[in-house]
Design a protein around this motif. Structure first.
Motif, PDB file in Angstrom:
ATOM      1  N   ARG A 188      26.320  40.443  40.411  1.00  0.00           N
ATOM      2  CA  ARG A 188      27.385  39.458  40.425  1.00  0.00           C
ATOM      3  C   ARG A 188      28.401  39.751  39.328  1.00  0.00           C
ATOM      4  N   ALA A 189      29.677  39.800  39.681  1.00  0.00           N
ATOM      5  CA  ALA A 189      30.733  39.973  38.689  1.00  0.00           C
ATOM      6  C   ALA A 189      30.850  38.675  37.892  1.00  0.00           C
ATOM      7  N   VAL A 197      40.351  40.138  37.805  1.00  0.00           N
ATOM      8  CA  VAL A 197      40.274  41.597  37.750  1.00  0.00           C
ATOM      9  C   VAL A 197      39.773  41.995  36.363  1.00  0.00           C
ATOM     10  N   LEU A 198      38.824  42.930  36.324  1.00  0.00           N
ATOM     11  CA  LEU A 198      38.259  43.366  35.045  1.00  0.00           C
ATOM     12  C   LEU A 198      38.134  44.876  35.015  1.00  0.00           C
ATOM     13  N   ASN A 199      38.419  45.445  33.836  1.00  0.00           N
ATOM     14  CA  ASN A 199      38.177  46.868  33.577  1.00  0.00           C
ATOM     15  C   ASN A 199      37.534  46.992  32.200  1.00  0.00           C
ATOM     16  N   ARG A 200      36.428  47.753  32.144  1.00  0.00           N
ATOM     17  CA  ARG A 200      35.743  47.966  30.860  1.00  0.00           C
ATOM     18  C   ARG A 200      35.412  49.448  30.741  1.00  0.00           C
ATOM     19  N   HIS A 211      27.979  55.623  27.523  1.00  0.00           N
ATOM     20  CA  HIS A 211      29.346  55.465  28.006  1.00  0.00           C
ATOM     21  C   HIS A 211      29.321  54.497  29.190  1.00  0.00           C
ATOM     22  N   VAL A 212      30.080  53.423  29.083  1.00  0.00           N
ATOM     23  CA  VAL A 212      30.072  52.365  30.084  1.00  0.00           C
ATOM     24  C   VAL A 212      31.436  52.273  30.757  1.00  0.00           C
ATOM     25  N   ARG A 213      31.412  52.191  32.080  1.00  0.00           N
ATOM     26  CA  ARG A 213      32.638  51.909  32.815  1.00  0.00           C
ATOM     27  C   ARG A 213      32.332  50.855  33.869  1.00  0.00           C
ATOM     28  N   THR A 214      33.132  49.795  33.879  1.00  0.00           N
ATOM     29  CA  THR A 214      32.974  48.728  34.863  1.00  0.00           C
ATOM     30  C   THR A 214      34.345  48.343  35.395  1.00  0.00           C
ATOM     31  N   ASP A 215      34.458  48.289  36.722  1.00  0.00           N
ATOM     32  CA  ASP A 215      35.674  47.798  37.378  1.00  0.00           C
ATOM     33  C   ASP A 215      35.244  46.747  38.394  1.00  0.00           C
ATOM     34  N   SER A 216      35.926  45.636  38.405  1.00  0.00           N
ATOM     35  CA  SER A 216      35.586  44.603  39.384  1.00  0.00           C
ATOM     36  C   SER A 216      36.815  43.802  39.762  1.00  0.00           C
ATOM     37  N   ILE A 217      36.793  43.305  40.978  1.00  0.00           N
ATOM     38  CA  ILE A 217      37.804  42.365  41.445  1.00  0.00           C
ATOM     39  C   ILE A 217      37.093  41.316  42.287  1.00  0.00           C
ATOM     40  N   THR A 218      37.398  40.068  42.032  1.00  0.00           N
ATOM     41  CA  THR A 218      36.811  38.966  42.801  1.00  0.00           C
ATOM     42  C   THR A 218      37.920  38.040  43.272  1.00  0.00           C
ATOM     43  N   ILE A 219      37.753  37.552  44.475  1.00  0.00           N
ATOM     44  CA  ILE A 219      38.728  36.647  45.079  1.00  0.00           C
ATOM     45  C   ILE A 219      37.998  35.404  45.564  1.00  0.00           C
ATOM     46  N   GLY A 220      38.473  34.254  45.143  1.00  0.00           N
ATOM     47  CA  GLY A 220      37.924  32.988  45.604  1.00  0.00           C
ATOM     48  C   GLY A 220      39.017  32.141  46.226  1.00  0.00           C
TER      49      GLY A 220
END
Length: 584
Positions: free
Chosen positions: A12-13, A89-92, A101-110
Motif C-alpha cells: 500500500r502506498a 505523487v511520491l518519488n524517493r 540504495h532505495v528508489r520508490t515511485d508511486s501515484i495514487t488516485i482517489g
C-alpha cells in the motif's frame, strides 16, 4: 472507505492513506480469514478523499544518509461538493544508513461522488520500489548454536546483505466501493478490488557458524507474480424489538489470489568471516519464470447484531461467520498439484459492554480467527517447503476497562489467545502443526491531552507467550520465538507557548529479551531506543509552511532484534530526517 478488504494489497502506498485503524486480536467475524497470515490483528486503511477546501501541498524530505523524497498532494471538489478528486505523487531516491540504495515511485488516485441516496468511491494505485545492496538478517547456524547462547556485538551498520543484491516490486491495484440508502435506517454496500504484484529478489542468506565469526552464505533468486481479486456485498441497518435497539449487518465476501513463483538456489556453501566479509557474489544464471505456486480462495457469509439497551448501559454483540477455505499448492518443476485443502468452518463471536457511568466502560469478548498463511510452510530449506495444512483456528478471550477523563483516557485489558503452530522436527527438517502457542497478557494504554498543549500516547504490555502440547512435550513451557515479555512505548508532544507554532516531541520504545527458536537456546538482549523531534508551523509570503526534524535512536544504541527460525536483525543506528511542507 476500507481498502483492506477491497484489494488485499501487499504494498500500500502510504501517501494514499488518510487513517489507519488497528484492530487487535483475531477478527474473522469482521473480514474473514487473514489473507496474508496475520492473527495478531487486522489493519484497515482509510484512503484519502478530497476535502471541502482546495488542496495544493508539496512536501520535501531529506534523511540520512542521503535519501531525498518529494511528495505532491492535490485535492479538489466540485462547487456543489458532490464530486471529489485526490491525487498523490511520491518519488524517493538515495542511500540509507545501511548503505542500501532505495528508489520508490508511486501515484495514487482517489475519486468519490456523493448522490442524494448513494455514494461511490474509486481508488487506483501504482507503486514501484527497489532496494539495492539491501540489508538482510543474520541466521544463527547449527554450529553456532552449539557454542553460543546470545549474539555478540558487531560494529554499527555491519552489512549482512551483499552488494549486488536487490529486491524490486511493481504493484498496481484498483478498488471500487459503493453504498445505497434504501431508507434512513437501511443501507446496502459493495466493494470490489483487483491487484497485480510483480516481485524479483536476488539475495543472500548469511549464516553464522561459530563464535569466531566464521560464516557460510547461500545466494538465491526468486521471482513471483501475485494476482488477487476480492469482492464484498452486504446490508446494514437498525430496528427495534421492544426497547432494545438492534444494529444488524449481513455480508458476504470472496478473496481469491494466485501466486506464480520460482525460488532457486544460485550458489551455496560459500565461506567467509563476519569480521572481514567477502560476499563472493556469483553471476545469476537464471531468468524470469512463472510456474504456479499456490492458489487460495476464501469465501464467507457473516452476520452480526449489536444490541443496545435504552439507557445504553448494556451493549451486546452476537455474530458468526461461515467461512470456506480452499488452498492448493503446486510443484514448481512438474506443475502438478502437491497439496489440497477445501473445507468450511464456522467462527462465532460474542461481546458485552457495561457502562456503570457514561465515562466508564467494562467489556468482555470471545473472538475467533482463521489463518491460512501460517499453515503454509514458508521456510525454503524445509523438506516439505510450500506444504499446506488445514487453516489454523485461533481463540481469544479478553476482558477490559476504559476510563475517559475527558481530556485523556486510559484502558486496561487482559487477554488469552490460543492457536496451533508449525513446529520444525530438526532431525528431518520437516514442519508440522505439532503444537500450540498461547499468548496470555495484560495491556495498559493511555492517550489524550491532560493539559492544553501537552499530548501523550503510550502503553505497556506484559506478554506470556509459550508453547504447549508440543510433540513429546519437547518445547512445552518455552517462550514463543521472537516475543518479548515486556513491551513499552511512550510518546509526548509539547507545544511551546512562548514560540507559537513550535512543537517538541519525544518517544521511548522498550523491548525485553527474546528468543530466536522454540528450544529457547539463543536469545537477544533487551533494547530501548529514544527518538526526538520538533516541528515549526509558520507562514512565508502568505504560504503556510511546516518545518520538521526528527532524530531516531538518539543514543545510537547498537542492538539486535529477534526473529523466528534462529534469525536476528541488526537495529538501525542514529538516523536523521528533515522535511518541509508547503500548502499553496
Amino acid at each position: 472507505m476500507s481498502s483492506s478488504t477491497a484489494s488485499t494489497a501487499s504494498r500500500r502506498a502510504s501517501t494514499a492513506v488518510d487513517r489507519v485503524d488497528v484492530l487487535k486480536g483475531p477478527s474473522a467475524i469482521l473480514a474473514g480469514i487473514a489473507p496474508n497470515g496475520s492473527l495478531g490483528g487486522t489493519i484497515n486503511y482509510i484512503t484519502k478523499r478530497a476535502g471541502s477546501e482546495p488542496l495544493n501541498r508539496v512536501k520535501i524530505l531529506y534523511g540520512s544518509d542521503s535519501v531525498f523524497t518529494q511528495q505532491v498532494d492535490f485535492g479538489r471538489r466540485t462547487d456543489d461538493g458532490k464530486a471529489g478528486l485526490r491525487i498523490n505523487v511520491l518519488n524517493r531516491n538515495g542511500e540509507t544508513s545501511f548503505d542500501e540504495h532505495v528508489r520508490t515511485d508511486s501515484i495514487t488516485i482517489g475519486a468519490d461522488y456523493k448522490g442524494d441516496r448513494y455514494r461511490l468511491g474509486f481508488d487506483y494505485g501504482y507503486v514501484y520500489n527497489k532496494v539495492s545492496d539491501q540489508q538482510y538478517q543474520l541466521t544463527i547456524g547449527s554450529g553456532a548454536l552449539k557454542t553460543m547462547t546470545s549474539m555478540f556485538k558487531v560494529p554499527r551498520g555491519t552489512k549482512f546483505g551483499a552488494d549486488g543484491g536487490y529486491r524490486a516490486i511493481h504493484e498496481q491495484y484498483g478498488m471500487l466501493h459503493g453504498e445505497y440508502d434504501f431508507s434512513k435506517d437501511w443501507t446496502g454496500y459493495f466493494s470490489y478490488g483487483l491487484r497485480n504484484t510483480k516481485m524479483e529478489y536476488f539475495y543472500n542468506n548469511f549464516s553464522l557458524s561459530d563464535r569466531l565469526g566464521n560464516a557460510t552464505m547461500k545466494y538465491s533468486y526468486n521471482n513471483q507474480v501475485n494476482k488477487a481479486d476480492s469482492g464484498e456485498v452486504g446490508v446494514r441497518g437498525k430496528f427495534f424489538t421492544g426497547d432494545l435497539k438492534h444494529e444488524l449487518t449481513v455480508g458476504a465476501n470472496r478473496i481469491h489470489y494466485t501466486r506464480y513463483m520460482n525460488n532457486r538456489t544460485v550458489k551455496s556453501g560459500l565461506k567467509t568471516n563476519l569480521w572481514d566479509i567477502d560476499f563472493q557474489v556469483p553471476e545469476n544464471p537464471y531468468s524470469w519464470s512463472e510456474p504456479k505456486n499456490d492458489e487460495n480462495t476464501f469465501t464467507g457469509v457473516a452476520l452480526t447484531d449489536n444490541i443496545t439497551t435504552p439507557n445504553e448501559k448494556w451493549q451486546f454483540v452476537l455474530g458468526g461467520r461461515e467461512q470456506r477455505v480452499k488452498v492448493d499448492t503446486y510443484g514448481t518443476k512438474t506443475g502438478a498439484e502437491k497439496t489440497h485443502y477445501d473445507e468450511s468452518v464456522f467462527t462465532p463471536a460474542f461481546a458485552v459492554v457495561y457502562k456503570p457511568q457514561k465515562n466508564i466502560s467494562l467489556y468482555a469478548n470471545y473472538m475467533q480467527g482463521l489463518d491460512a498463511g501460517d499453515s503454509l510452510v514458508t521456510d525454503t530449506d524445509a523438506s516439505n517447503y510450500s506444504e499446506a495444512f488445514a487453516p489454523f483456528k485461533t481463540k481469544q478471550y479478553e476482558v477490559g476497562a476504559k476510563y475517559d477523563f475527558g481530556k485523556w483516557a486510559t484502558t486496561l485489558s487482559a487477554f488469552d489467545i490460543k492457536s496451533p503452530t508449525l513446529i520444525e522436527d530438526t532431525a528431518t527438517n520437516r514442519y508440522a502443526p505439532n503444537g500450540e502457542v498461547r499468548h496470555r497478557g495484560i495491556e495498559w494504554n493511555v492517550v489524550g491531552e491532560p493539559h492544553k498543549g501537552t499530548r501523550l500516547m503510550g502503553g505497556l504490555m506484559f506478554l506470556d507467550a509459550t508453547y504447549r502440547n508440543t510433540e513429546g512435550g519437547l518445547y512445552d513451557g518455552n517462550r514463543v520465538a521472537a516475543t518479548s515479555r515486556w513491551n513499552a512505548v511512550m510518546g509526548l508532544e509539547q507545544d511551546i507557548a512562548s514560540v507559537p507554532g513550535l512543537t517538541l516531541t519525544t518517544n521511548l520504545t522498550y523491548n525485553s529479551s527474546a528468543y530466536t527458536n522454540e528450544a529457547n537456546s539463543f536469545r537477544v538482549s533487551p533494547w530501548a531506543t529514544w527518538d526526538l523531534g520538533a516541528s515549526y508551523k509558520f507562514k512565508a509570503g502568505g504560504v503556510p509552511l511546516t518545518l520538521r526534524g526528527d532524530v531516531y535512536n538518539v543514543t545510537n544504541r547498537n542492538y539486535w532484534r529477534a526473529l523466528q527460525n534462529n534469525g536476528v536483525f541488526l537495529g538501525k543506528s542514529r538516523t536523521f530526517l528533515f522535511s518541509l511542507t508547503a500548502d499553496f
